[in-house]
Design a protein around this motif. Structure first.
Motif, short mmCIF file in Angstrom:
data_model
loop_
_atom_site.label_atom_id
_atom_site.label_comp_id
_atom_site.label_asym_id
_atom_site.label_seq_id
_atom_site.Cartn_x
_atom_site.Cartn_y
_atom_site.Cartn_z
N GLN A 1 45.71 44.84 52.37
CA GLN A 1 46.01 45.12 50.97
C GLN A 1 45.05 44.38 50.04
O GLN A 1 44.59 44.93 49.05
N LEU A 2 44.76 43.13 50.37
CA LEU A 2 43.83 42.35 49.56
C LEU A 2 42.44 42.97 49.59
O LEU A 2 41.78 43.08 48.55
N LEU A 3 42.00 43.40 50.76
CA LEU A 3 40.70 44.06 50.87
C LEU A 3 40.67 45.35 50.06
O LEU A 3 39.68 45.64 49.38
N PHE A 4 41.75 46.11 50.08
CA PHE A 4 41.87 47.34 49.30
C PHE A 4 41.76 47.05 47.80
O PHE A 4 41.00 47.69 47.08
N ILE A 5 42.49 46.06 47.33
CA ILE A 5 42.48 45.71 45.91
C ILE A 5 41.11 45.19 45.50
O ILE A 5 40.58 45.58 44.45
N VAL A 6 40.51 44.34 46.29
CA VAL A 6 39.19 43.79 45.96
C VAL A 6 38.14 44.89 45.93
O VAL A 6 37.29 44.93 45.03
N SER A 7 38.19 45.82 46.88
CA SER A 7 37.21 46.91 46.88
C SER A 7 37.40 47.81 45.66
O SER A 7 36.42 48.28 45.08
N LEU A 8 38.64 48.06 45.26
CA LEU A 8 38.87 48.85 44.05
C LEU A 8 38.36 48.14 42.81
O LEU A 8 37.74 48.75 41.93
N LEU A 9 38.59 46.84 42.73
CA LEU A 9 38.12 46.09 41.57
C LEU A 9 36.60 46.01 41.53
O LEU A 9 36.00 46.07 40.45
N ILE A 10 35.97 45.89 42.67
CA ILE A 10 34.50 45.92 42.72
C ILE A 10 34.01 47.27 42.21
O ILE A 10 33.03 47.34 41.45
N GLY A 11 34.68 48.35 42.59
CA GLY A 11 34.32 49.67 42.10
C GLY A 11 34.47 49.79 40.59
O GLY A 11 33.63 50.39 39.92
N ILE A 12 35.53 49.20 40.04
CA ILE A 12 35.73 49.24 38.58
C ILE A 12 34.62 48.46 37.87
O ILE A 12 34.07 48.93 36.87
#
Length: 106
Positions: free
Chosen positions: A6-17
Protein backbone atom coordinates in the motif's frame (compact mmCIF):
# COMPACT_ATOMS: atom_id res chain seq x y z
CA UNK A 1 3.22 -7.56 3.75
CA UNK A 2 0.06 -5.65 2.92
CA UNK A 3 1.26 -2.29 4.31
CA UNK A 4 4.48 -2.07 2.25
CA UNK A 5 2.49 -2.73 -0.93
CA UNK A 6 0.00 0.00 0.00
CA UNK A 7 2.83 2.39 0.83
CA UNK A 8 4.52 1.64 -2.49
CA UNK A 9 1.20 2.25 -4.28
CA UNK A 10 0.67 5.61 -2.55
CA UNK A 11 4.27 6.74 -3.11
CA UNK A 12 4.14 5.82 -6.80
CA UNK A 13 0.88 7.74 -7.22
CA UNK A 14 2.31 10.78 -5.47
CA UNK A 15 5.44 10.65 -7.64
CA UNK A 16 3.13 10.61 -10.66
CA UNK A 17 1.26 13.67 -9.37
CA UNK A 18 4.49 15.59 -8.78
CA UNK A 19 5.74 14.58 -12.23
CA UNK A 20 2.46 15.82 -13.69
CA UNK A 21 3.03 19.25 -12.15
CA UNK A 22 6.66 19.30 -13.25
CA UNK A 23 5.78 18.26 -16.81
CA UNK A 24 3.05 20.90 -17.11
CA UNK A 25 5.31 23.66 -15.79
CA UNK A 26 8.20 22.64 -18.03
CA UNK A 27 6.07 22.48 -21.17
CA UNK A 28 4.32 25.74 -20.33
CA UNK A 29 7.65 27.57 -20.15
CA UNK A 30 8.97 25.71 -23.20
CA UNK A 31 5.96 26.59 -25.34
CA UNK A 32 5.55 30.01 -23.70
CA UNK A 33 1.86 29.25 -23.11
CA UNK A 34 0.98 29.50 -26.81
CA UNK A 35 -2.31 28.52 -28.43
CA UNK A 36 -1.13 25.01 -29.30
CA UNK A 37 -0.24 24.27 -25.69
CA UNK A 38 -3.60 25.59 -24.53
CA UNK A 39 -5.39 23.31 -27.01
CA UNK A 40 -3.33 20.33 -25.81
CA UNK A 41 -4.35 21.08 -22.22
CA UNK A 42 -8.01 21.41 -23.19
CA UNK A 43 -7.97 18.05 -24.98
CA UNK A 44 -6.19 16.36 -22.05
CA UNK A 45 -8.72 17.82 -19.61
CA UNK A 46 -11.52 16.41 -21.76
CA UNK A 47 -10.00 12.95 -21.41
CA UNK A 48 -9.69 13.40 -17.64
CA UNK A 49 -13.30 14.56 -17.49
CA UNK A 50 -14.42 11.48 -19.45
CA UNK A 51 -12.54 9.28 -16.96
CA UNK A 52 -14.43 10.80 -14.04
CA UNK A 53 -17.74 10.58 -15.89
CA UNK A 54 -17.10 6.89 -16.52
CA UNK A 55 -16.36 6.43 -12.81
CA UNK A 56 -19.68 8.05 -11.93
CA UNK A 57 -21.50 5.67 -14.25
CA UNK A 58 -19.69 2.62 -12.87
CA UNK A 59 -20.31 3.63 -9.26
CA UNK A 60 -23.97 4.37 -10.04
CA UNK A 61 -24.44 0.91 -11.51
CA UNK A 62 -22.70 -0.72 -8.55
CA UNK A 63 -24.74 1.26 -6.02
CA UNK A 64 -27.95 0.53 -7.92
CA UNK A 65 -27.12 -3.15 -7.93
CA UNK A 66 -26.37 -3.15 -4.22
CA UNK A 67 -29.61 -1.31 -3.42
CA UNK A 68 -31.79 -3.85 -5.21
CA UNK A 69 -29.73 -6.93 -4.35
CA UNK A 70 -28.36 -6.39 -0.88
CA UNK A 71 -25.52 -8.65 0.09
CA UNK A 72 -23.74 -9.38 3.31
CA UNK A 73 -20.40 -8.15 1.94
CA UNK A 74 -19.05 -5.18 3.86
CA UNK A 75 -15.90 -3.20 3.20
CA UNK A 76 -14.07 -1.36 5.99
CA UNK A 77 -14.03 2.43 5.78
CA UNK A 78 -10.22 2.54 5.73
CA UNK A 79 -10.10 0.27 2.69
CA UNK A 80 -12.85 2.24 0.92
CA UNK A 81 -10.97 5.51 1.49
CA UNK A 82 -7.73 3.95 0.26
CA UNK A 83 -9.35 2.73 -2.96
CA UNK A 84 -11.16 6.04 -3.44
CA UNK A 85 -7.87 7.93 -3.05
CA UNK A 86 -6.23 5.67 -5.61
CA UNK A 87 -9.04 6.03 -8.12
CA UNK A 88 -9.02 9.84 -7.88
CA UNK A 89 -5.24 10.07 -8.25
CA UNK A 90 -5.27 7.66 -11.19
CA UNK A 91 -7.61 10.14 -12.88
CA UNK A 92 -4.85 12.73 -12.70
CA UNK A 93 -2.39 10.27 -14.18
CA UNK A 94 -4.81 9.51 -17.02
CA UNK A 95 -4.81 13.22 -17.76
CA UNK A 96 -0.99 13.23 -17.74
CA UNK A 97 -0.86 10.38 -20.24
CA UNK A 98 -3.38 12.21 -22.45
CA UNK A 99 -1.30 15.38 -22.18
CA UNK A 100 1.83 13.56 -23.34
CA UNK A 101 -0.08 11.83 -26.14
CA UNK A 102 -1.58 15.06 -27.48
CA UNK A 103 1.75 16.86 -27.12
CA UNK A 104 3.38 14.23 -29.30
CA UNK A 105 0.59 14.04 -31.90
CA UNK A 106 -0.63 17.63 -32.27
Amino acid sequence: MKQPVQLLFIVSLLIGIFYNGYYRARKQTQYKNDERWNMIQVEARKIGYLYFEALIVVFSVIIGYLVFRPSSYQIPLQKACFYGFGIIIIGQLVELVALKHFDKNM
